[in-house]
Design an enzyme around this catalytic site. Sequence first.
Site, PDB file in Angstrom:
ATOM      1  N   THR A  86       4.749  -0.720  20.314  1.00  0.00           N
ATOM      2  CA  THR A  86       5.860   0.236  20.261  1.00  0.00           C
ATOM      3  C   THR A  86       5.404   1.647  20.587  1.00  0.00           C
ATOM      4  OG1 THR A  86       7.062  -1.107  18.678  1.00  0.00           O
ATOM      5  CG2 THR A  86       7.590   1.212  18.668  1.00  0.00           C
ATOM      6  N   SER A 123       2.501  -6.852  20.586  1.00  0.00           N
ATOM      7  CA  SER A 123       1.360  -7.440  19.877  1.00  0.00           C
ATOM      8  C   SER A 123       1.691  -8.775  19.222  1.00  0.00           C
ATOM      9  CB  SER A 123       0.779  -6.470  18.853  1.00  0.00           C
ATOM     10  OG  SER A 123       1.540  -6.450  17.674  1.00  0.00           O
ATOM     11  N   THR A 164       2.249  -2.739  16.067  1.00  0.00           N
ATOM     12  CA  THR A 164       2.017  -2.800  14.616  1.00  0.00           C
ATOM     13  C   THR A 164       2.133  -4.219  14.057  1.00  0.00           C
ATOM     14  OG1 THR A 164       4.349  -2.355  14.138  1.00  0.00           O
ATOM     15  CG2 THR A 164       2.860  -0.444  14.264  1.00  0.00           C
ATOM     16  N   ASP A 165       2.818  -5.108  14.804  1.00  0.00           N
ATOM     17  CA  ASP A 165       3.096  -6.438  14.241  1.00  0.00           C
ATOM     18  C   ASP A 165       1.829  -7.213  13.872  1.00  0.00           C
ATOM     19  OD1 ASP A 165       5.747  -5.915  14.499  1.00  0.00           O
ATOM     20  OD2 ASP A 165       6.165  -7.398  16.049  1.00  0.00           O
TER      21      ASP A 165
HETATM   22  C1  SIN Z   1       4.382  -4.796  18.642  1.00  0.00           C
HETATM   23  O1  SIN Z   1       3.773  -5.143  17.642  1.00  0.00           O
HETATM   24  O2  SIN Z   1       3.883  -4.801  19.779  1.00  0.00           O
HETATM   25  C2  SIN Z   1       5.816  -4.377  18.539  1.00  0.00           C
HETATM   26  C3  SIN Z   1       6.153  -3.711  17.264  1.00  0.00           C
HETATM   27  C4  SIN Z   1       5.409  -2.443  17.020  1.00  0.00           C
HETATM   28  O3  SIN Z   1       4.483  -2.038  17.702  1.00  0.00           O
HETATM   29  O4  SIN Z   1       5.806  -1.779  16.015  1.00  0.00           O
END
Ligand code: SIN
Length: 347
Positions: free
Chosen positions: A35, A83, A114-115
Amino acid sequence: MKKISLLVLAMLFCFSAAVYAQQLPKVAILATGGTIAGSTDAGGTVTTGYKAGALTVDTLINAVPELTKIAQITGEQICNIDSSNMTDEVWLKLANRINTLLQTVDGIVITHGTDTMEETAFFLNLVVKSNKPVVLVGAMRPATAISADGPKNLYNAVALAGSPLAKGKGVMVAMDDTIYGARDVTKTNTMLTSTFKAPNSGAIGTIIDGTPHFYAAQSRPHTTRSEFNVAGLKSLPKVDILYTYSNDGSKVAAEAFIKAGAKGLVVAGSGAGSIHENQLGYLRELAKNKQAIVVRSSRTGSGYVPNANDGTLNADNLNPQKARVLLMLALTKTNDPKVIQSIFDKY
Ligand code: SIN
């Protein structure tokens, strides 16, 4: 005459600026997507439905001109993905690149979704062979959002990666002005910028105006004190995760995982690692016949899981996705359940 002195002054200014820049720490930014590199045409107030991994590393760096005041920055695009699609291949590529780069730079920042950031962070915590800072960073709001959290998070991460105070702290996650150790950090909320927590041990520090302040350390071995080495590896042992629940039908999934080549299974058990009898018998048989290593973790999100003394192992207080990372690395060294349990007790 006046023109010449102005020229000399300008040259002196450029020279001192160049000397100053050379004294700044060298920080390499390795971008993987997420993100923080997310974008949408739907408008600044939209924080869902965007495309993660849309912007390049250069765009991320150029969006924060203040970075050049705190570090000599280089950027590399490792991949550009959401991710949730992370793979062993990217992990191995990242680990090898980091171990090479750390011979010449002072610190590394990895921009990441973050995932699954916590999994990549823990993997790197165990396979990076340097005491120089390695920091993962992401964002909960896409770069196109008003009040996007990416730029400030990136600034903090670069400040942390370039700080001598961060040496020897292992791989860290820097999100929302907070520093977390890779072993204990986990994503706890689907939307909030304060999503990251370390439920078992707490954060290890904060970053205020670009200065890290540490209040705790990762107590388990990491980086230079870790025994794991992935140099030269082309793949990692297959380990899958099972979940337990009322009227559990996961035996079917467990059988399919084994058929597909799983060498290890981690169970997200209920409470302190309990497993429904519908799948427990099959898992005990697997462990007894040395067909697979079975590790009990918990779906509660925190807390110690004791050993059940039934052939299955216990994950200490690692959550299922972290237990999976450690089991994969343990299986690169041994298939002996006793040794693998000692690895879980140590790391
Ligand atoms: C991801 O993990 O690529 C999408 C969600 C995020 O980065 O918060």
